[in-house]
Enzyme design. Structure first.
Site, PDB file in Angstrom:
ATOM      1  N   GLY A  97       7.541   4.173   3.454  1.00 55.97           N
ATOM      2  CA  GLY A  97       8.133   5.390   3.990  1.00 55.97           C
ATOM      3  C   GLY A  97       9.523   5.121   4.501  1.00 55.97           C
ATOM      4  O   GLY A  97      10.114   4.056   4.253  1.00 55.97           O
ATOM      5  N   GLY A  98      10.063   6.084   5.263  1.00 55.85           N
ATOM      6  CA  GLY A  98      11.434   5.954   5.732  1.00 55.85           C
ATOM      7  C   GLY A  98      11.618   4.863   6.758  1.00 55.85           C
ATOM      8  O   GLY A  98      12.697   4.277   6.863  1.00 55.85           O
TER       9      GLY A  98
ATOM     10  N   LYS B 276       1.818  -2.982   9.022  1.00 61.16           N
ATOM     11  CA  LYS B 276       2.974  -2.080   8.917  1.00 61.16           C
ATOM     12  C   LYS B 276       4.216  -2.858   9.347  1.00 61.16           C
ATOM     13  O   LYS B 276       4.288  -3.350  10.477  1.00 61.16           O
ATOM     14  CB  LYS B 276       2.768  -0.845   9.785  1.00 61.16           C
ATOM     15  CG  LYS B 276       3.983   0.078   9.813  1.00 61.16           C
ATOM     16  CD  LYS B 276       3.616   1.503  10.200  1.00 61.16           C
ATOM     17  CE  LYS B 276       2.983   2.229   9.035  1.00 61.16           C
ATOM     18  NZ  LYS B 276       2.898   3.695   9.254  1.00 61.16           N
TER      19      LYS B 276
ATOM     20  N   ALA C  28       8.996   2.307   7.495  1.00 62.50           N
ATOM     21  CA  ALA C  28       8.140   1.126   7.417  1.00 62.50           C
ATOM     22  C   ALA C  28       7.507   1.009   6.039  1.00 62.50           C
ATOM     23  O   ALA C  28       7.442   1.965   5.273  1.00 62.50           O
ATOM     24  CB  ALA C  28       7.055   1.197   8.492  1.00 62.50           C
TER      25      ALA C  28
ATOM     26  N   LEU D 126       0.814  -1.214   0.000  1.00 67.15           N
ATOM     27  CA  LEU D 126       0.000   0.000   0.000  1.00 67.15           C
ATOM     28  C   LEU D 126       0.845   1.260   0.000  1.00 67.15           C
ATOM     29  O   LEU D 126       0.435   2.289  -0.537  1.00 67.15           O
ATOM     30  CB  LEU D 126      -0.922   0.023   1.232  1.00 67.15           C
ATOM     31  CG  LEU D 126      -2.030  -1.030   1.278  1.00 67.15           C
ATOM     32  CD1 LEU D 126      -2.747  -0.986   2.618  1.00 67.15           C
ATOM     33  CD2 LEU D 126      -3.022  -0.820   0.136  1.00 67.15           C
ATOM     34  N   GLY D 127       1.997   1.201   0.619  1.00 67.49           N
ATOM     35  CA  GLY D 127       2.835   2.396   0.687  1.00 67.49           C
ATOM     36  C   GLY D 127       4.141   2.101   1.385  1.00 67.49           C
ATOM     37  O   GLY D 127       4.285   1.105   2.098  1.00 67.49           O
TER      38      GLY D 127
ATOM     39  N   ASP E  31       4.743  12.404  16.292  1.00 59.54           N
ATOM     40  CA  ASP E  31       4.928  12.571  14.850  1.00 59.54           C
ATOM     41  C   ASP E  31       3.593  12.902  14.178  1.00 59.54           C
ATOM     42  O   ASP E  31       3.185  12.272  13.205  1.00 59.54           O
ATOM     43  CB  ASP E  31       5.530  11.304  14.236  1.00 59.54           C
ATOM     44  CG  ASP E  31       6.065  11.542  12.821  1.00 59.54           C
ATOM     45  OD1 ASP E  31       6.289  12.711  12.456  1.00 59.54           O
ATOM     46  OD2 ASP E  31       6.246  10.559  12.086  1.00 59.54           O
TER      47      ASP E  31
ATOM     48  N   VAL F  13       3.879  -0.550   4.348  1.00 59.52           N
ATOM     49  CA  VAL F  13       2.516  -0.975   4.693  1.00 59.52           C
ATOM     50  C   VAL F  13       1.985  -1.861   3.579  1.00 59.52           C
ATOM     51  O   VAL F  13       2.074  -1.520   2.395  1.00 59.52           O
ATOM     52  CB  VAL F  13       1.582   0.235   4.894  1.00 59.52           C
ATOM     53  CG1 VAL F  13       0.193  -0.237   5.324  1.00 59.52           C
ATOM     54  CG2 VAL F  13       2.157   1.189   5.924  1.00 59.52           C
TER      55      VAL F  13
END
Length: 810
Positions: free
Chosen positions: A25-26, A45, A28, A22-23, A138, A30
């Protein structure tokens, strides 16, 4: 499937079936997965290897266990956590929608009312976390999901776990807890001792970006942005948004104070301030731009001034003065449910049709009486019927209706005798919570319901730990069956459904002229025919007269029949009757039936009249929670959000209403109006609008296609001035849209002409919430025009009363 997904699939427990990424990032990645038991989609995640290496596995999992206890409507919950080989992961629900970041990227600055609402919801989520000793660390647009009109905060997990592991900075990977654009000065300075006020600061940054289109300290290299947080005073949002209310800017300045002790002491206080600002924002004034002439109009900043400038209307038009005397006030508090339940239609395994009728009456009465227990959330009858299929799974039903428990009744033959068996089941797990059975040895419907109904109610209440036992109002016989059928068809809200409902209610009255529910149902049907502009062969004021006559007869027959008060209060509030009378009726409706979805949703209209915008929306959302498969509840939400300028909420609500009942052309009309005011006129033009072609004309005008718009308006004018040809819809729908078109383009004379004509034809000729909206701002900003329209609407209720005579008085 990629190597990473294949590796993850091999390491995860067998109950998870990985489908796609799904996506990323820095810290993790997902992925979407299907969980087998319970059967649902989840988002998993998975921490990146560099992060995993720096964390103690046991400490991380302990912190995730703590976070899984956070339960709040605006927090994405954590279902589970674990180790997949050498990777750490945790499991969350898969929530469809978009992130706040995606929306900001698409739209830039958001409408002020939307920004304040999202900010308040995030603040409420943070307050819940802070009360449980959890600081997010965050908060940023990427970590706010937008789902069904709600904001939901996610990603408490990684930040909390990293901090608990002993460092806010993972030097080997260069990953810090927090995002530079939203980090508080103390967090940017690397201080270890921080509290919830650092989240308040971050939320202030997010809100600043929602209002202005950019974060307060801009972008650039991380060290430069962090330095600005520490050394520079926050800019004023008024620089980017000159028309912004000073109170909003002051709230941002306090949230962004350098010293934590100068900020809001709690996220709860920040949330309260934002809700008050949202409710009062229409009391500010701002210069109205000229009428747009082409596609470029959407860049004029409409989203900001549309909601704020409503005061120009509200301050001038006397009908909407929000002066509410104490005796006229209505208030709907937040629910305090101890548990939730739905009842499925009774199955008849006997082969004898008489038990079909008994089962229908039993389910209706049990639901109606469970709604009297304030602590028990009970699914409304319309939503129950919408799930009445043989193959529905209880887990799916529980999720669709939002309930924990489901009562499953059935009639079956045992040794030549008929027995009602009722099982109370936990929907998600299928666990049996309680059960009972009763012999049905008589063919007397009233006597049988008098025995079975209280037994079923006791079974439910007893197993959820509630002492409350409402007195069961037993209603039986052929007339009651006609009433129940009428209620079913009324729930559809379609032209054919309303007509069939009227016939069933008339048949019920013919069979039993003392049936209060039948008279109240007939009044309700007349009201809804007026609202949806359906042709039922009655003049608009005659339909209103018959509604008042019928509902007052219902209350004469049964002064305690709560829903009749709701029906009368609805007509009074929609036809410009006294707000105090409508409020009084809704208090009488909701007092004995606090969980009536219909009365709750309709009470939202009175709350709007009282200026209680947040409470109105909350009441309607509560009605949706009780009746989630009724298209009418979503339409109520759309009409409440429309004058507030929350067009995204309008569009989401009406699209859901259309999904539930595709025949509702009023849903598409409201969708088109919202798209027009939200700067999406091109999308509006593509809608199938049925009799509401006047909405398309306004959208074409906004796009600069004036010849096409004028042709539609000329055609509609000819139709409403000529002989009747439409046997489904009254011409009130077209007249209302003509008024809206001329209001939109700023033609005051034509707008007044068609507003007058709409109310000449029907007391609900122009929905007052549409008249309150930005659609009419240009003409109502002129005090002289506002006074003329004021005089028109002030004549509506006296005319209703005159037609109704003495019977029309509440």
């Amino acid at each position: 499937m990629s190597d990473f997904l294949e590796r993850l699939q091999r390491a995860l427990p067998e109950r998870y079936q990985v489908e796609r990424e799904l996506g990323r990032g820095g810290m993790a990645t997902v992925v979407l997965a299907r969980e087998r038991h319970p059967n649902r989609y989840v988002a998993i995640k998975v921490l990146e290897p560099g992060v995993t290496e720096r964390l103690g596995h046991e400490r991380f999992l302990r912190e995730i266990d703590l976070l899984s206890s956070l339960t709040h409507p605006h927090i994405v919950p954590i279902f589970a956590a674990g180790e997949a080989g050498d990777l750490l992961y945790y499991v969350m629900p898969y929530i469809q929608g978009e992130t706040l970041r995606e929306r900001l990227r698409r739209e830039g600055a958001l409408p002020l009312s939307v920004a304040l609402r999202i900010g308040a919801e995030v603040a409420e989520a943070l307050q819940h976390a802070h009360a449980n000793n959890v600081v997010h660390r965050d908060v940023k647009p990427e970590n706010v999901l937008l789902h069904d009109g709600y904001a939901m905060v996610t990603d408490f997990g990684v930040a909390r776990a990293i901090s608990a592991a002993g460092t806010d900075q993972i030097t080997e990977t260069g990953i810090a807890v927090g995002t530079p654009a939203y980090m508080s000065p103390e967090q940017a300075a690397g201080r270890r001792e921080i509290d919830g006020r650092t989240d308040t600061y971050a939320l202030g940054c997010v809100l600043f970006e929602m209002v202005t289109g950019q974060p307060p300290f801009g972008s650039g290299p991380s060290d430069e942005v962090l330095a600005r947080h520490i050394t520079q005073q926050p800019p004023s949002a008024l620089t980017d948004v000159p028309g912004l209310a000073k109170e909003v800017d002051a709230a941002l300045q306090r949230a962004l104070a350098k010293r934590p002790q100068e900020r809001y002491p709690s996220a709860a206080e920040f949330a309260e301030v934002l809700m008050v600002l949202r409710s009062s924002q229409t009391s500010s004034s701002i210069h109205l731009p000229q009428v747009p002439t082409g596609p470029g109009w959407r860049r004029w900043g409409w989203r900001l001034w549309a909601a704020v400038a409503l005061v120009a209307v509200l301050g001038v038009v006397g009908v909407w003065r929000l002066i509410v005397r104490p005796e006229a006030a209505l208030s709907v508090g937040a629910p305090r449910y101890a548990d939730s339940v739905s009842v499925v239609p009774a199955r008849n395994l006997t082969g004898d049709e008489w038990f079909d009728r008994l089962g229908d009456a039993l389910v209706y009465d049990v639901i109606a009486n469970l709604q009297k227990i304030p602590e028990l959330k009970t699914s409304a009858y319309v939503s129950v019927l919408a799930q009445a299929t043989e193959d529905v799974r209880l887990a799916e039903l529980g999720r669709a209706l939002g309930v924990r428990l489901v009562l499953v009744p059935q009639f079956r033959t045992v040794d030549g005798r008929v027995r009602l068996e009722a099982e109370l089941v936990e929907a998600e797990t299928g666990r049996l919570v309680g059960s009972n059975s009763w012999w049905v040895d008589e063919r007397n419907e009233r006597d049988m319901l008098g025995q079975l109904g209280p037994g079923v109610v006791d079974l439910i209440a007893g197993n959820v730990g509630l002492a409350a036992r409402p007195r069961l109002a037993v209603r039986t016989g052929p007339a009651h069956r006609q009433y129940v059928l009428g209620t079913h068809w009324l729930g559809r809200r379609t032209p054919a459904g309303i007509r069939r409902a009227i016939q069933h209610f008339r048949d019920a009255i013919r069979l039993d002229s003392t049936s209060a529910p039948a008279f109240a149902g007939l009044a309700n049907a007349y009201n809804l025919a007026l609202f949806y502009r359906y042709d039922i062969d009655l003049d608009g004021y005659e339909a209103a007269r018959r509604s008042l006559t019928a509902v007052n007869e219902a209350l004469r027959l049964d002064p305690q029949f709560a829903r009749a008060y709701g029906t009368r209060g609805w007509l009074v509030s929609r036809a410009y009757g006294p707000t105090k009378d409508a409020a009084r009726d809704f208090r009488r409706a909701l007092g004995p039936e606090p969980n009536s979805a219909q009365s709750m949703a309709w009470a939202g209209g009175v709350l709007l009249l009282q200026g209680k915008d947040e409470e109105a929306v909350a009441a309607i959302r509560r009605a949706i929670d009780l009746d989630p498969l009724s298209p009418a509840r979503y339409l109520s939400l759309a009409f409440a959000a429309f004058p507030l300028g929350d067009y995204d909420m309008v569009i989401e609500a009406v699209q859901r209403a259309t999904e539930l009942e595709p025949e509702l052309t009023l849903s598409r009309a409201m969708e088109g109006r919202a798209m027009l005011l939200a700067g999406r006129a091109d999308d509006c033009v593509a809608l199938e609008l049925g009799p509401h072609e006047g909405v398309r004309a306004a959208c074409l005008w906004a796009l600069g296609r004036r010849d096409e718009a004028t042709a539609i308006i000329d055609s509609l004018t000819a139709v409403v001035q000529g002989p009747r040809t439409d046997t489904v819809y009254t011409d009130v729908a077209r007249v209302e849209d003509l008024a809206g078109f001329y209001g939109w383009i700023g033609d005051a004379e034509q707008a007044v002409r068609w507003v007058t004509e709409a109310y000449r034809r029907s007391p609900l000729g122009l929905d007052r919430r549409v008249l309150r909206s930005a659609l009419f701002e240009r003409v109502l900003s002129d005090p002289a025009v506002a006074r003329r329209i004021d005089a028109v609407v002030e004549s509506v209720w006296p005319r209703v009363r005159q037609r109704s005579g003495a019977l029309g008085a509440p």
